[in-house]
Design a protein around this motif. Structure first.
Motif, mmCIF file in Angstrom:
data_model
loop_
_atom_site.group_PDB
_atom_site.id
_atom_site.type_symbol
_atom_site.label_atom_id
_atom_site.label_comp_id
_atom_site.label_asym_id
_atom_site.label_seq_id
_atom_site.Cartn_x
_atom_site.Cartn_y
_atom_site.Cartn_z
ATOM 1 N N LEU A 240 0.835 -1.192 0.000
ATOM 2 C CA LEU A 240 0.000 0.000 0.000
ATOM 3 C C LEU A 240 0.875 1.250 0.000
ATOM 4 N N ARG A 241 0.726 2.112 -1.009
ATOM 5 C CA ARG A 241 1.426 3.395 -1.028
ATOM 6 C C ARG A 241 0.626 4.359 -0.170
ATOM 7 N N MET A 242 1.321 5.050 0.708
ATOM 8 C CA MET A 242 0.663 5.995 1.617
ATOM 9 C C MET A 242 1.346 7.350 1.535
ATOM 10 N N CYS A 243 0.578 8.367 1.856
ATOM 11 C CA CYS A 243 1.101 9.721 1.975
ATOM 12 C C CYS A 243 0.563 10.282 3.277
ATOM 13 N N SER A 244 1.427 10.847 4.083
ATOM 14 C CA SER A 244 1.009 11.400 5.374
ATOM 15 C C SER A 244 1.580 12.796 5.542
ATOM 16 N N ILE A 245 0.775 13.644 6.135
ATOM 17 C CA ILE A 245 1.216 14.991 6.480
ATOM 18 C C ILE A 245 1.407 15.026 7.985
ATOM 19 N N PHE A 246 2.618 15.375 8.412
ATOM 20 C CA PHE A 246 2.974 15.434 9.824
ATOM 21 C C PHE A 246 3.131 16.902 10.232
ATOM 22 N N GLN A 247 2.651 17.236 11.418
ATOM 23 C CA GLN A 247 2.944 18.535 12.024
ATOM 24 C C GLN A 247 3.711 18.269 13.304
ATOM 25 N N PHE A 248 4.579 19.217 13.679
ATOM 26 C CA PHE A 248 5.486 19.026 14.800
ATOM 27 C C PHE A 248 5.338 20.133 15.834
ATOM 28 N N THR A 249 5.614 19.785 17.075
ATOM 29 C CA THR A 249 5.669 20.779 18.149
ATOM 30 C C THR A 249 7.015 21.494 18.061
ATOM 31 N N GLU A 250 7.170 22.549 18.818
ATOM 32 C CA GLU A 250 8.456 23.255 18.833
ATOM 33 C C GLU A 250 9.572 22.373 19.385
ATOM 34 N N SER A 251 9.226 21.421 20.243
ATOM 35 C CA SER A 251 10.242 20.519 20.795
ATOM 36 C C SER A 251 10.588 19.371 19.845
ATOM 37 N N GLY A 252 9.873 19.258 18.713
ATOM 38 C CA GLY A 252 10.197 18.248 17.711
ATOM 39 C C GLY A 252 9.390 16.977 17.753
ATOM 40 N N THR A 253 8.422 16.876 18.689
ATOM 41 C CA THR A 253 7.562 15.689 18.677
ATOM 42 C C THR A 253 6.453 15.892 17.634
ATOM 43 N N ILE A 254 5.864 14.810 17.223
ATOM 44 C CA ILE A 254 4.811 14.858 16.204
ATOM 45 C C ILE A 254 3.497 15.238 16.873
ATOM 46 N N SER A 255 2.895 16.342 16.422
ATOM 47 C CA SER A 255 1.635 16.792 17.022
ATOM 48 C C SER A 255 0.416 16.285 16.257
ATOM 49 N N SER A 256 0.580 16.014 14.960
ATOM 50 C CA SER A 256 -0.540 15.454 14.205
ATOM 51 C C SER A 256 -0.036 14.697 12.992
ATOM 52 N N LEU A 257 -0.861 13.779 12.550
ATOM 53 C CA LEU A 257 -0.586 12.979 11.359
ATOM 54 C C LEU A 257 -1.906 12.839 10.623
ATOM 55 N N GLU A 258 -1.906 13.232 9.363
ATOM 56 C CA GLU A 258 -3.082 13.052 8.522
ATOM 57 C C GLU A 258 -2.686 12.105 7.404
ATOM 58 N N GLY A 259 -3.375 10.973 7.311
ATOM 59 C CA GLY A 259 -2.999 9.927 6.370
ATOM 60 C C GLY A 259 -3.900 9.865 5.152
ATOM 61 N N PHE A 260 -3.275 9.574 4.013
ATOM 62 C CA PHE A 260 -3.987 9.421 2.738
ATOM 63 C C PHE A 260 -3.545 8.130 2.074
ATOM 64 N N TYR A 261 -4.497 7.334 1.645
ATOM 65 C CA TYR A 261 -4.227 6.143 0.842
ATOM 66 C C TYR A 261 -5.535 5.723 0.210
ATOM 67 N N ASP A 262 -5.440 4.871 -0.781
ATOM 68 C CA ASP A 262 -6.602 4.391 -1.512
ATOM 69 C C ASP A 262 -7.036 3.060 -0.905
ATOM 70 N N MET A 263 -8.211 3.035 -0.285
ATOM 71 C CA MET A 263 -8.685 1.813 0.377
ATOM 72 C C MET A 263 -8.827 0.655 -0.618
ATOM 73 N N LEU A 264 -9.128 0.968 -1.866
ATOM 74 C CA LEU A 264 -9.229 -0.091 -2.867
ATOM 75 C C LEU A 264 -7.880 -0.781 -3.060
ATOM 76 N N SER A 265 -6.785 -0.036 -2.875
ATOM 77 C CA SER A 265 -5.464 -0.653 -3.021
ATOM 78 C C SER A 265 -5.174 -1.628 -1.888
#
Length: 170
Positions: free
Chosen positions: A105-130
């Motif tokens: 499965l090919r995936m694309c994710s958008i990550f946002q980070f806090t000022e300290s460098g931890t991941i604050s959010s992840l938004e995932g995209f992929y094709d469920m049919l795949s």
């Protein structure tokens, strides 16, 4: 800090490959938020870890992330990668059963980070049919979908020189 973002994402998926759930958790902010565009699921850090462990690692016990490419700037990073594994765990979709077939499965994710460098959010995209396509028979897909499904060639993205960081995920 953009290369730090790429490094953090690389550590996240290396931790997944090694089934090191505590390391994954340590890379996520306490108020981390996840949104899955394919399913509409929205959840917190602990709920997301539970879903990863239960759904992806549970259905595809040998699953691993590979072919990771990251582009980042200004507290945001986009990652493109492949998650692949064999469905020897529980059934991924109702009525499909355990198939013992391999899915990639090919995936694309958008990550946002806090000022300290931890991941604050992840938004995932992929094709469920795949996800469904390699696991189900063509007949099962035709019966469940109201349109013709055809295989398409995999199209790769070519990034301008120096605009991304390609990482090897262990």
């Amino acid at each position: 800090m953009p290369n730090t973002y790429a490094s953090t994402i690389g550590r996240l998926w290396t931790s997944y490959n090694q089934r090191d759930w505590e390391e994954m958790k340590s890379l996520l902010a306490d108020d981390f938020h996840f949104f899955d565009n394919a399913t509409g699921i929205s959840c917190t850090r602990d709920e997301w870890l539970e879903r990863i462990i239960e759904y992806w690692a549970g259905a595809l016990p040998d699953s691993a992330v590979s072919d990771l490419q990251v582009v980042s700037a200004d507290g945001v990073a986009t990652a493109v990668y492949e998650l692949s594994g064999t469905n020897t765990g529980y059934e991924m979709l109702p009525g499909l059963g355990t198939t013992n077939k391999r899915a990639a499965l090919r995936m694309c994710s958008i990550f946002q980070f806090t000022e300290s460098g931890t991941i604050s959010s992840l938004e995932g995209f992929y094709d469920m049919l795949s996800v469904i396509r390699p696991l189900a028979s063509d007949d099962a897909i035709r019966v469940s979908l109201p349109f013709e499904v055809q295989s398409r060639p995999r199209v790769g993205v070519v990034y301008p020189e120096g605009s991304h960081v390609a990482l090897k995920v262990a």
